[in-house]
Design a protein around this motif. Structure first.
Motif, PDB file in Angstrom:
ATOM      1  N   GLY A   1       1.008  -1.140   0.024  1.00  0.00           N
ATOM      2  CA  GLY A   1      -0.085  -0.016   0.054  1.00  0.00           C
ATOM      3  C   GLY A   1       0.792   1.182  -0.177  1.00  0.00           C
ATOM      4  O   GLY A   1       2.116   1.274  -0.358  1.00  0.00           O
ATOM      5  N   MET A   2       0.188   2.414   0.371  1.00  0.00           N
ATOM      6  CA  MET A   2       0.636   3.656   0.091  1.00  0.00           C
ATOM      7  C   MET A   2       0.575   4.689   1.432  1.00  0.00           C
ATOM      8  O   MET A   2      -0.707   4.688   2.006  1.00  0.00           O
ATOM      9  N   PHE A   3       1.787   5.094   2.002  1.00  0.00           N
ATOM     10  CA  PHE A   3       1.532   5.852   3.295  1.00  0.00           C
ATOM     11  C   PHE A   3       0.918   7.337   2.861  1.00  0.00           C
ATOM     12  O   PHE A   3       1.395   8.074   1.839  1.00  0.00           O
ATOM     13  N   ILE A   4      -0.153   7.845   3.020  1.00  0.00           N
ATOM     14  CA  ILE A   4      -0.865   8.938   2.744  1.00  0.00           C
ATOM     15  C   ILE A   4      -0.677   9.974   3.684  1.00  0.00           C
ATOM     16  O   ILE A   4      -0.505  11.216   3.013  1.00  0.00           O
TER      17      ILE A   4
ATOM     18  N   ARG B   1      -0.789  11.546   8.189  1.00  0.00           N
ATOM     19  CA  ARG B   1      -1.036  11.520   9.501  1.00  0.00           C
ATOM     20  C   ARG B   1      -1.950  12.507  10.026  1.00  0.00           C
ATOM     21  O   ARG B   1      -1.465  13.712   9.968  1.00  0.00           O
ATOM     22  N   ILE B   2      -2.984  12.199  10.358  1.00  0.00           N
ATOM     23  CA  ILE B   2      -4.138  13.222  10.814  1.00  0.00           C
ATOM     24  C   ILE B   2      -4.647  12.577  12.224  1.00  0.00           C
ATOM     25  O   ILE B   2      -5.030  11.490  12.302  1.00  0.00           O
ATOM     26  N   MET B   3      -4.839  13.686  13.064  1.00  0.00           N
ATOM     27  CA  MET B   3      -5.353  13.262  14.283  1.00  0.00           C
ATOM     28  C   MET B   3      -4.719  12.094  15.033  1.00  0.00           C
ATOM     29  O   MET B   3      -5.540  11.482  15.722  1.00  0.00           O
ATOM     30  N   GLY B   4      -3.308  12.111  14.929  1.00  0.00           N
ATOM     31  CA  GLY B   4      -2.768  10.902  15.572  1.00  0.00           C
ATOM     32  C   GLY B   4      -3.104   9.784  14.793  1.00  0.00           C
ATOM     33  O   GLY B   4      -2.521   8.602  15.576  1.00  0.00           O
ATOM     34  N   VAL B   5      -3.567   9.607  13.692  1.00  0.00           N
ATOM     35  CA  VAL B   5      -3.825   8.385  12.857  1.00  0.00           C
ATOM     36  C   VAL B   5      -2.879   8.534  11.681  1.00  0.00           C
ATOM     37  O   VAL B   5      -2.907   9.416  10.789  1.00  0.00           O
ATOM     38  N   ASP B   6      -2.254   7.202  11.506  1.00  0.00           N
ATOM     39  CA  ASP B   6      -1.493   7.090  10.321  1.00  0.00           C
ATOM     40  C   ASP B   6      -2.359   6.484   9.203  1.00  0.00           C
ATOM     41  O   ASP B   6      -3.195   5.489   9.422  1.00  0.00           O
ATOM     42  N   ILE B   7      -2.364   6.968   8.075  1.00  0.00           N
ATOM     43  CA  ILE B   7      -3.451   6.650   7.015  1.00  0.00           C
ATOM     44  C   ILE B   7      -2.842   6.040   6.019  1.00  0.00           C
ATOM     45  O   ILE B   7      -1.613   6.514   5.156  1.00  0.00           O
ATOM     46  N   TYR B   8      -3.015   4.821   5.431  1.00  0.00           N
ATOM     47  CA  TYR B   8      -2.648   4.093   4.284  1.00  0.00           C
ATOM     48  C   TYR B   8      -3.523   3.705   3.331  1.00  0.00           C
ATOM     49  O   TYR B   8      -4.662   3.248   3.475  1.00  0.00           O
ATOM     50  N   GLU B   9      -3.291   3.831   2.035  1.00  0.00           N
ATOM     51  CA  GLU B   9      -3.899   3.244   1.000  1.00  0.00           C
ATOM     52  C   GLU B   9      -3.489   1.725   0.633  1.00  0.00           C
ATOM     53  O   GLU B   9      -2.314   1.390   0.590  1.00  0.00           O
ATOM     54  N   TYR B  10      -4.619   1.024   0.860  1.00  0.00           N
ATOM     55  CA  TYR B  10      -4.096  -0.455   0.729  1.00  0.00           C
ATOM     56  C   TYR B  10      -4.431  -0.997  -0.761  1.00  0.00           C
ATOM     57  O   TYR B  10      -5.572  -0.796  -1.183  1.00  0.00           O
ATOM     58  N   ASN B  11      -3.422  -1.745  -1.456  1.00  0.00           N
ATOM     59  CA  ASN B  11      -3.665  -1.999  -2.994  1.00  0.00           C
ATOM     60  C   ASN B  11      -3.464  -3.390  -3.248  1.00  0.00           C
ATOM     61  O   ASN B  11      -3.363  -3.628  -4.508  1.00  0.00           O
ATOM     62  N   GLN B  12      -3.323  -4.467  -2.310  1.00  0.00           N
ATOM     63  CA  GLN B  12      -3.028  -5.756  -2.520  1.00  0.00           C
ATOM     64  C   GLN B  12      -4.404  -6.596  -3.377  1.00  0.00           C
ATOM     65  O   GLN B  12      -5.493  -6.084  -2.833  1.00  0.00           O
ATOM     66  N   GLN B  13      -4.169  -7.414  -4.052  1.00  0.00           N
ATOM     67  CA  GLN B  13      -5.071  -8.228  -4.836  1.00  0.00           C
ATOM     68  C   GLN B  13      -4.767  -9.539  -4.776  1.00  0.00           C
ATOM     69  O   GLN B  13      -3.858  -9.858  -4.340  1.00  0.00           O
ATOM     70  N   TYR B  14      -5.882 -10.584  -4.967  1.00  0.00           N
ATOM     71  CA  TYR B  14      -5.265 -11.991  -5.282  1.00  0.00           C
ATOM     72  C   TYR B  14      -6.604 -12.655  -6.562  1.00  0.00           C
ATOM     73  O   TYR B  14      -7.516 -11.646  -6.534  1.00  0.00           O
ATOM     74  N   THR B  15      -6.044 -13.567  -6.658  1.00  0.00           N
ATOM     75  CA  THR B  15      -6.803 -14.202  -7.989  1.00  0.00           C
ATOM     76  C   THR B  15      -7.550 -15.535  -7.479  1.00  0.00           C
ATOM     77  O   THR B  15      -7.152 -16.065  -6.981  1.00  0.00           O
ATOM     78  N   LYS B  16      -8.781 -15.423  -7.791  1.00  0.00           N
ATOM     79  CA  LYS B  16      -9.821 -16.558  -7.303  1.00  0.00           C
ATOM     80  C   LYS B  16      -9.656 -17.684  -8.237  1.00  0.00           C
ATOM     81  O   LYS B  16      -8.687 -17.794  -9.154  1.00  0.00           O
ATOM     82  N   GLN B  17     -10.250 -18.854  -7.895  1.00  0.00           N
ATOM     83  CA  GLN B  17     -10.001 -19.831  -8.764  1.00  0.00           C
ATOM     84  C   GLN B  17     -10.580 -19.947 -10.023  1.00  0.00           C
ATOM     85  O   GLN B  17     -10.262 -20.645 -10.966  1.00  0.00           O
ATOM     86  N   ASP B  18     -11.587 -18.789 -10.116  1.00  0.00           N
ATOM     87  CA  ASP B  18     -12.059 -18.597 -11.402  1.00  0.00           C
ATOM     88  C   ASP B  18     -11.425 -17.514 -12.601  1.00  0.00           C
ATOM     89  O   ASP B  18     -11.801 -17.213 -13.493  1.00  0.00           O
ATOM     90  N   GLU B  19     -10.164 -17.409 -11.793  1.00  0.00           N
ATOM     91  CA  GLU B  19      -9.240 -16.408 -12.487  1.00  0.00           C
ATOM     92  C   GLU B  19      -9.562 -14.784 -12.472  1.00  0.00           C
ATOM     93  O   GLU B  19      -9.099 -14.084 -13.248  1.00  0.00           O
ATOM     94  N   THR B  20     -10.646 -14.800 -11.686  1.00  0.00           N
ATOM     95  CA  THR B  20     -10.882 -13.095 -11.509  1.00  0.00           C
ATOM     96  C   THR B  20     -10.129 -12.444 -10.496  1.00  0.00           C
ATOM     97  O   THR B  20      -9.827 -13.386  -9.472  1.00  0.00           O
ATOM     98  N   THR B  21      -9.820 -11.404 -10.580  1.00  0.00           N
ATOM     99  CA  THR B  21      -8.910 -10.655  -9.461  1.00  0.00           C
ATOM    100  C   THR B  21      -9.974  -9.652  -8.533  1.00  0.00           C
ATOM    101  O   THR B  21     -10.796  -9.164  -8.954  1.00  0.00           O
ATOM    102  N   VAL B  22      -9.459  -9.902  -7.206  1.00  0.00           N
ATOM    103  CA  VAL B  22     -10.436  -9.346  -6.183  1.00  0.00           C
ATOM    104  C   VAL B  22      -9.272  -8.472  -5.460  1.00  0.00           C
ATOM    105  O   VAL B  22      -8.201  -8.770  -5.090  1.00  0.00           O
ATOM    106  N   ASP B  23     -10.009  -7.649  -4.662  1.00  0.00           N
ATOM    107  CA  ASP B  23      -9.101  -6.595  -3.809  1.00  0.00           C
ATOM    108  C   ASP B  23      -9.186  -7.048  -2.567  1.00  0.00           C
ATOM    109  O   ASP B  23     -10.313  -7.552  -2.262  1.00  0.00           O
ATOM    110  N   MET B  24      -8.157  -7.353  -1.786  1.00  0.00           N
ATOM    111  CA  MET B  24      -8.121  -7.989  -0.522  1.00  0.00           C
ATOM    112  C   MET B  24      -8.860  -6.945   0.625  1.00  0.00           C
ATOM    113  O   MET B  24      -9.338  -7.522   1.584  1.00  0.00           O
ATOM    114  N   ILE B  25      -8.912  -5.709   0.300  1.00  0.00           N
ATOM    115  CA  ILE B  25      -9.792  -4.717   1.077  1.00  0.00           C
ATOM    116  C   ILE B  25     -10.645  -3.886  -0.047  1.00  0.00           C
ATOM    117  O   ILE B  25     -10.190  -3.483  -1.047  1.00  0.00           O
TER     118      ILE B  25
END
Length: 348
Positions: free
Chosen positions: A245-248, A250-274
Motif C-alpha cells: 500500500g501507500m502511506f498517505i 498522519r491526521i489526528m494521531g492516525v496514520d493513514i494508508y491506501e491498501y492495494n493488494q489483490q489476489y486471484t480467485k479460482q475462476d481467474e478473476t482478480t479481487v481486492d483484499m480490502i
C-alpha cells in the motif's frame, strides 16, 4: 546462507523456507503480531465484546466487591490447513546440479547459484501461504468474518461484528465522494467510539483505493488541513507505493494508508483484499489480534510424530525415480478477539 541447501532433505528445506524473505503482508504484520501455537487442530477462541475497566472503591469495613466480568463469546473451530506441492523432473534436477559447473569454478559461487535456484522455488511456495494469511486477515478486519468455500472445503468464523457499531455504512448524502461529506468528523467520532469501547487509541486507518481517492479530494479535508491555527495533520503524497500500500499521511494521531493488494480467485478473476470502498480504523495496540498455528501430524517409523512448525517442507521421490516433489503444509488462522478495536466503514 553459506551451506548448500539439500533439495532432497526435508529438514534442510524446512529451515530454508522459514528463513526465506517474502513480500510484506502489511495487515498481518501491522495488527496480527502475536502468535499462539496449539497442540491440537481444534481450538477455542474467546471474543471479548465489553468490560467495566475501572476498579471500584470500598470503605475500610467492606469486603471485596465482585466485578463485572468480560463479556465473552467462545467459539470452537478447526484450524484451516493448506497442503501444496511442487514437482521437479529428473531433467530439471540435472540442470540444478550442473548450473554452477557450467559458468563458474568457485565452490562458493556454485553453492550460491544452486541455493538461489532452490530459494526462488521455496519463495513461491511461501508467498502463497503468506498471501493466504494476509487475505484472511484483510477479510477479517473488513467484514468481521472469514469465509472459505471451495469444492473440497467449507470453513467460516464469525468475529461478532455488529452492524452500526463495528460495521458502518455512511448514508448516500454523506459518503466521502459527496460535497456534503465530512471525513474528518467521521474519523473523530470513530476514534471516540473505539476509545470508549476498548480503552485504546485508534491509530491506523486503512483505505481502499476508491475511499483513498475520495478522502484526498474532499474539500472539507483540504480546508481543515489548510487552517493554520487549527493543526489537524498533514497529507504526504510523495511516498512511493509498495506492494502492500501507500502511506498517505498522519491526521489526528492516525496514520493513514491506501491498501492495494489483490489476489486471484479460482475462476481467474482478480479481487481486492480490502474493498475499494472501505475505510477501516483500528487500534493496533489492542491485544485482541492473534495468529493461531496448529500442529502437523505424521506417522514415522510406526509412531505418531507432531511437528510444531510454522511451515513444514517434505520431499518425495516417485516410484519410477524420475521426479521429485516438495510438499509444504501449514495450519494457521488470523483471529480478532476484540472487535471493539475496529470500525469498518463503507464510505464511498
Amino acid at each position: 546462507m553459506s551451506a548448500l541447501i539439500d533439495m532432497f532433505e526435508s529438514r534442510s528445506l524446512t529451515n530454508a523456507i522459514n528463513r526465506t524473505k517474502v513480500i510484506e503482508p502489511f495487515v498481518l504484520n501491522t495488527f496480527f503480531k502475536k502468535t499462539q501455537y496449539h497442540a491440537a487442530d481444534k481450538i477455542d477462541i474467546e471474543i471479548i465484546t465489553g468490560a467495566d475497566k475501572l476498579a471500584q472503591f470500598v470503605n475500610q469495613h467492606e469486603g471485596a466487591l465482585p466485578i463485572k466480568k468480560l463479556s465473552k463469546v467462545v467459539k470452537t473451530l478447526s484450524l484451516p490447513r493448506t497442503f501444496e506441492k511442487k514437482l521437479f523432473t529428473a531433467l530439471e534436477l540435472a540442470n540444478y546440479k550442473s548450473i554452477g559447473n557450467i559458468y563458474v569454478t568457485s565452490p562458493e559461487e556454485r553453492t550460491r547459484l544452486a541455493n538461489q535456484m532452490i530459494l526462488q522455488e521455496l519463495e513461491e511456495l511461501k508467498n502463497r501461504i503468506i498471501r493466504r494469511r494476509e487475505q484472511m486477515a484483510c477479510e477479517g478486519i473488513s467484514t468481521g468474518k472469514i469465509i472459505v468455500s471451495q469444492d473440497n472445503v467449507d470453513f467460516s468464523v464469525d468475529f461478532e461484528f455488529q452492524n452500526n457499531i463495528h460495521l458502518i455504512s455512511l448514508a448516500s448524502n454523506v459518503k466521502w465522494s459527496e460535497a456534503t461529506a465530512k471525513p474528518l468528523t467521521n474519523l473523530r467520532n470513530w476514534k471516540r467510539d473505539i476509545m470508549k469501547r476498548c480503552g485504546i487509541n485508534a491509530d491506523i486507518l486503512i483505505l481502499g483505493s476508491e475511499s483513498a481517492d475520495a478522502f484526498i479530494a474532499n474539500e472539507s479535508v483540504k480546508k481543515e488541513l489548510d487552517t493554520n491555527n487549527n493543526r489537524v495533520g498533514v497529507l504526504d503524497l510523495t511516498q512511493s507505493a509498495t506492494r502492500s500500500g501507500m502511506f498517505i499521511g498522519r491526521i489526528m494521531g492516525v496514520d493513514i494508508y491506501e491498501y492495494n493488494q489483490q489476489y486471484t480467485k479460482q475462476d481467474e478473476t482478480t479481487v481486492d483484499m480490502i474493498n475499494p470502498k472501505k475505510a477501516i480504523l483500528v487500534a493496533s495496540q489492542s491485544p485482541g489480534f492473534r495468529v493461531h498455528f496448529g500442529p502437523i501430524y505424521r506417522i514415522e517409523n510406526g509412531n505418531l510424530k507432531i511437528y510444531q512448525n510454522e511451515l513444514l517442507v517434505e520431499t518425495n521421490t516417485n516410484e519410477d525415480k524420475t521426479a521429485l516433489d516438495w510438499k509444504v503444509e501449514q495450519k494457521s488462522l488470523p483471529t480478532i478477539h476484540e472487535p471493539n478495536a475496529i470500525i469498518s466503514a463503507t464510505v464511498v
